[in-house]
Design a protein around this motif. Structure first.
Motif, mmCIF file in Angstrom:
data_model
loop_
_atom_site.group_PDB
_atom_site.id
_atom_site.type_symbol
_atom_site.label_atom_id
_atom_site.label_comp_id
_atom_site.label_asym_id
_atom_site.label_seq_id
_atom_site.Cartn_x
_atom_site.Cartn_y
_atom_site.Cartn_z
ATOM 1 N N GLN A 36 0.818 -1.201 0.000
ATOM 2 C CA GLN A 36 0.000 0.000 0.000
ATOM 3 C C GLN A 36 0.859 1.261 0.000
ATOM 4 N N ARG A 37 1.976 1.234 0.726
ATOM 5 C CA ARG A 37 2.793 2.430 0.895
ATOM 6 C C ARG A 37 3.736 2.679 -0.276
ATOM 7 N N PHE A 38 4.247 1.622 -0.905
ATOM 8 C CA PHE A 38 5.284 1.772 -1.920
ATOM 9 C C PHE A 38 4.685 1.763 -3.321
ATOM 10 N N ALA A 39 5.446 2.296 -4.270
ATOM 11 C CA ALA A 39 4.948 2.456 -5.639
ATOM 12 C C ALA A 39 5.022 1.165 -6.446
ATOM 13 N N PHE A 40 6.131 0.430 -6.351
ATOM 14 C CA PHE A 40 6.388 -0.779 -7.138
ATOM 15 C C PHE A 40 6.207 -0.492 -8.628
ATOM 16 N N GLU A 41 6.925 0.528 -9.092
ATOM 17 C CA GLU A 41 6.924 0.915 -10.497
ATOM 18 C C GLU A 41 8.297 0.654 -11.099
ATOM 19 N N VAL A 42 8.305 0.188 -12.346
ATOM 20 C CA VAL A 42 9.545 -0.060 -13.079
ATOM 21 C C VAL A 42 9.674 1.010 -14.152
ATOM 22 N N LEU A 43 10.779 1.761 -14.098
ATOM 23 C CA LEU A 43 11.039 2.815 -15.069
ATOM 24 C C LEU A 43 12.134 2.357 -16.019
ATOM 25 N N LEU A 44 11.942 2.612 -17.309
ATOM 26 C CA LEU A 44 12.905 2.199 -18.322
ATOM 27 C C LEU A 44 13.829 3.354 -18.683
ATOM 28 N N GLY A 45 15.105 3.021 -18.928
ATOM 29 C CA GLY A 45 16.084 4.005 -19.379
ATOM 30 C C GLY A 45 16.751 3.536 -20.656
ATOM 31 N N ARG A 46 17.098 4.475 -21.522
ATOM 32 C CA ARG A 46 17.699 4.131 -22.807
ATOM 33 C C ARG A 46 19.147 3.677 -22.690
ATOM 34 N N ASP A 47 19.718 3.751 -21.531
ATOM 35 C CA ASP A 47 21.137 3.432 -21.346
ATOM 36 C C ASP A 47 21.452 2.034 -21.862
ATOM 37 N N ARG A 48 22.554 1.909 -22.611
ATOM 38 C CA ARG A 48 22.951 0.617 -23.170
ATOM 39 C C ARG A 48 23.733 -0.243 -22.180
ATOM 40 N N SER A 49 24.069 0.301 -21.020
ATOM 41 C CA SER A 49 24.800 -0.489 -20.031
ATOM 42 C C SER A 49 23.897 -1.575 -19.454
ATOM 43 N N ILE A 50 24.518 -2.684 -19.044
ATOM 44 C CA ILE A 50 23.771 -3.825 -18.498
ATOM 45 C C ILE A 50 23.563 -3.561 -17.014
ATOM 46 N N ASN A 51 22.435 -2.979 -16.683
ATOM 47 C CA ASN A 51 22.251 -2.533 -15.303
ATOM 48 C C ASN A 51 20.778 -2.427 -14.944
ATOM 49 N N ALA A 52 20.517 -2.598 -13.666
ATOM 50 C CA ALA A 52 19.209 -2.356 -13.074
ATOM 51 C C ALA A 52 19.448 -1.916 -11.642
ATOM 52 N N PHE A 53 18.498 -1.196 -11.055
ATOM 53 C CA PHE A 53 18.700 -0.714 -9.689
ATOM 54 C C PHE A 53 17.358 -0.483 -9.028
ATOM 55 N N ALA A 54 17.381 -0.495 -7.709
ATOM 56 C CA ALA A 54 16.202 -0.182 -6.906
ATOM 57 C C ALA A 54 16.488 1.072 -6.107
ATOM 58 N N VAL A 55 15.478 1.900 -5.928
ATOM 59 C CA VAL A 55 15.612 3.102 -5.112
ATOM 60 C C VAL A 55 14.543 3.047 -4.028
ATOM 61 N N PRO A 56 14.659 3.867 -2.988
ATOM 62 C CA PRO A 56 13.659 3.826 -1.912
ATOM 63 C C PRO A 56 12.245 4.038 -2.440
ATOM 64 N N GLY A 57 11.282 3.500 -1.712
ATOM 65 C CA GLY A 57 9.887 3.712 -2.055
ATOM 66 C C GLY A 57 9.336 2.780 -3.099
ATOM 67 N N GLY A 58 10.126 1.798 -3.539
ATOM 68 C CA GLY A 58 9.611 0.811 -4.473
ATOM 69 C C GLY A 58 9.745 1.166 -5.931
ATOM 70 N N TYR A 59 10.590 2.122 -6.276
ATOM 71 C CA TYR A 59 10.838 2.453 -7.679
ATOM 72 C C TYR A 59 12.051 1.659 -8.162
ATOM 73 N N LEU A 60 11.931 1.093 -9.361
ATOM 74 C CA LEU A 60 13.012 0.315 -9.949
ATOM 75 C C LEU A 60 13.395 0.913 -11.297
ATOM 76 N N GLY A 61 14.675 0.890 -11.585
ATOM 77 C CA GLY A 61 15.167 1.323 -12.885
ATOM 78 C C GLY A 61 15.701 0.132 -13.654
ATOM 79 N N LEU A 62 15.394 0.064 -14.943
ATOM 80 C CA LEU A 62 15.825 -1.041 -15.796
ATOM 81 C C LEU A 62 16.337 -0.464 -17.100
#
Length: 562
Positions: free
Chosen positions: A105-131
């Motif tokens: 209920q409290r966290f977003a749990f959203e996945v955001l996409l980035g154009r970066d060609r590097s092989i990477n993913a990360f999590a930030v506070p509040g349930g946001y993820l970068g891919l």
């Protein structure tokens, strides 16, 4: 690659705060140490002293910057594909008890996409993820992407980031006391003072790195269980780590493993294989052979590679490869990926003729969305008695799975043709390629873009009204879809509904935490409502007043947090 799966770091306190904290240490007001959890397999994130609401606020500040980043990408097709993996993982984490109702209920749990060609993913506070698109492009299967997302999901559910901040806060008093003592000693003996300062920093860094490595191991362990319970092949974990090892080989000689925030990739591969052997999964898959390349994933990986900001030389290479592709030399999935990448690359190069030719070849390869079975094959017809009696259950399952894959691939090929037609300025042709009754996000967004792009003829009032109703229904169910709000604003403008258009534009800014721009639009809507002669939509005006107050309060809070 030590940055892979790395949680977003939080900026250190300012110097004035550090000085105050140092004085507190000298006064004997250090915070009590956190209590370690007991048990054979402890969870590291249970004892974070940062509230869920504060963690969500921190995450929103970071997400706001991610939304503003030029590399941020809202691609409906790629997002839909990622969500088809992400949602089963959330369900599995919920079933296992890793994702609690309060956290969900409290966290977003959203996945955001980035154009970066590097092989990477990360999590930030509040349930946001970068891919990054680079990771999607290099993954060989949905199972490998599931391994990435399950790992990052575990960082969130176990609250590793909040725990890391707590660890930093716990270490800061001792570190600052050591630094201050080093400064005092340096006045009499500079060498001893410098040694004391350096030693204190080294101890703090080593402790922080050790915690990070433990968090990564736990994310691997729990993430492995989550992805297998969600129905993904656990070999995806092994395959992913092997790719990371290959990608890092040129820049990583494997030395000094304890100066890393992550365990060595070789160590993680060994641990993943050990879990397979020991059967530490809800399903016994230790001896399962690698799955063949699935056509849907092949198409989406190709799309990710082309959209990840490659140079013109790479685009021309993909186009040339597609033009010279031999249908007899590769599997259907590989052929489809080559044609898809070539068509998309041609579109990026503004060579629309070649793009449409390659897209047509792709469409013939995968078939029509409503004609998936091979012509004349009774065994492949959904209602055929041959399908139900002549094949064993395993063969039936594989046949059904292959048919579903082809159907999804045919839909992706059709949407690609629509996208190419729209880019070439043929909006009417694009509309004809899209199923008007489909209610998935790619169809909704792309069809709205195509209808709004039609020029040269008088707008069809009935079509515009139907479009507006569809977008209204969509944002009602998906209120955080900024692109849909923006399209709804354009649709309202086309129908001369200025008040609703401004409000929809304001909502699109609010979704991405740009509260200043949102408040500006809401105030413009209020001014329009006051100055409009004649009847005003009182319900819409009331909604605008309420939302303006809410956004103004959020903006004040946002400014105070800076």
């Amino acid at each position: 690659m030590t940055s892979l799966f790395r949680p977003k770091r939080i900026a250190p306190p300012c110097k004035r705060a550090l000085l105050a904290l140092t004085l507190a240490v000298l006064s004997g007001t250090c915070a009590a140490p956190l209590t370690a959890q007991t048990g054979d397999l402890p969870t590291l994130g249970d004892n974070a002293d940062i509230s869920l609401s504060l963690e969500r606020k921190i995450g929103e500040r970071i997400a706001r910057d991610l939304y503003r980043d030029p590399d941020y990408l809202d691609d409906p097709l790629l997002i839909e594909y990622v969500q088809s993996i992400w949602q089963p993982l959330l369900g599995a984490a919920r079933q296992r008890g890793e994702l609690t109702p309060e956290l969900e209920q409290r966290f977003a749990f959203e996945v955001l996409l980035g154009r970066d060609r590097s092989i990477n993913a990360f999590a930030v506070p509040g349930g946001y993820l970068g891919l990054n698109l680079g990771l999607i492009g290099v993954a060989s299967s949905a199972d490998e992407l599931a391994a990435v997302l399950a790992h990052e999901l575990t960082h969130v559910t176990q609250r590793h980031i909040a725990r890391q901040i707590s660890k930093q806060n716990q270490q800061s008093p001792l570190l600052l006391a050591t630094l201050l003592l080093g400064l005092l000693v340096a006045g009499k003996n500079p060498e001893a003072g410098n040694a004391l300062i350096t030693g204190g920093q080294g101890v703090a860094a080593a402790s922080q790195l050790g915690f990070s490595r433990d968090a990564e191991r736990e994310a691997d362990r729990i993430g492995f269980a989550v992805m297998t319970q969600a129905g993904f092949d656990p070999l995806g974990f092994v395959g992913l780590f092997e790719k990371l090892q290959q990608a890092a080989r040129l820049n990583d000689n494997g030395s000094f493993p304890y100066l890393r925030t992550h365990p060595l990739t070789t160590e993680r591969i060994a641990q993943a294989r050990q879990r397979l052997v020991l059967g530490d999964t809800p399903q016994s898959a230790g001896t399962a052979p690698p799955q063949p390349l699935q056509i849907e994933h092949a198409l989406m990986a190709a799309r990710a590679r082309v959209l990840s900001n490659p140079g013109a030389d790479s685009l021309r290479a993909w186009l040339s490869q597609a033009q010279a592709s031999d249908s007899a030399s590769a599997s259907q999935a590989t052929q489809a990926a080559v044609l898809y990448a070539g068509a998309l690359a041609a579109m990026q190069l503004r060579d629309f003729d070649q793009a449409l030719v390659l897209a047509s070849r792709l469409r013939r390869l995968v078939g029509e969305p409503t004609d998936i079975a091979a012509p004349g094959s009774l065994a492949t017809r959904p209602g055929s008695s041959v399908l139900n009696t002549a094949l064993p259950p395993d063969a039936l399952g594989k046949r059904a799975g292959a048919r579903a894959q082809n159907q999804r691939a045919a839909r992706l090929a059709s949407l690609l043709q629509a996208q190419l037609a729209l880019a070439a300025g043929q909006a009417g042709r694009a509309v004809a390629q899209i199923d008007a009754n489909a209610n998935a996000r790619p169809e909704v967004i792309l069809r709205a873009q195509a209808l709004l792009a039609e020029t040269g003829t008088a707008p069809d009032v009935a079509v515009d009204r139907a479009l507006t109703q569809q977008l209204q229904s969509w944002v009602l169910e998906h209120p955080r879809d900024a692109a849909a709000w923006q399209l709804l604003a354009a649709a309202y403008t086309r129908q001369n509904q200025g008040l609703r258009a401004i409000r929809a534009e304001a909502e699109s800014h609010a979704v991405r935490f740009d509260y200043a721009a949102a408040l500006d639009r809401f105030k413009a809507a209020q001014l329009l409502a006051r100055n409009t002669a004649g009847a005003v939509d009182l319900i819409e005006a009331s909604i605008i007043d309420t939302r303006a107050r809410q956004v103004e309060a959020a903006l004040k809070e946002q400014l105070l947090d800076r």
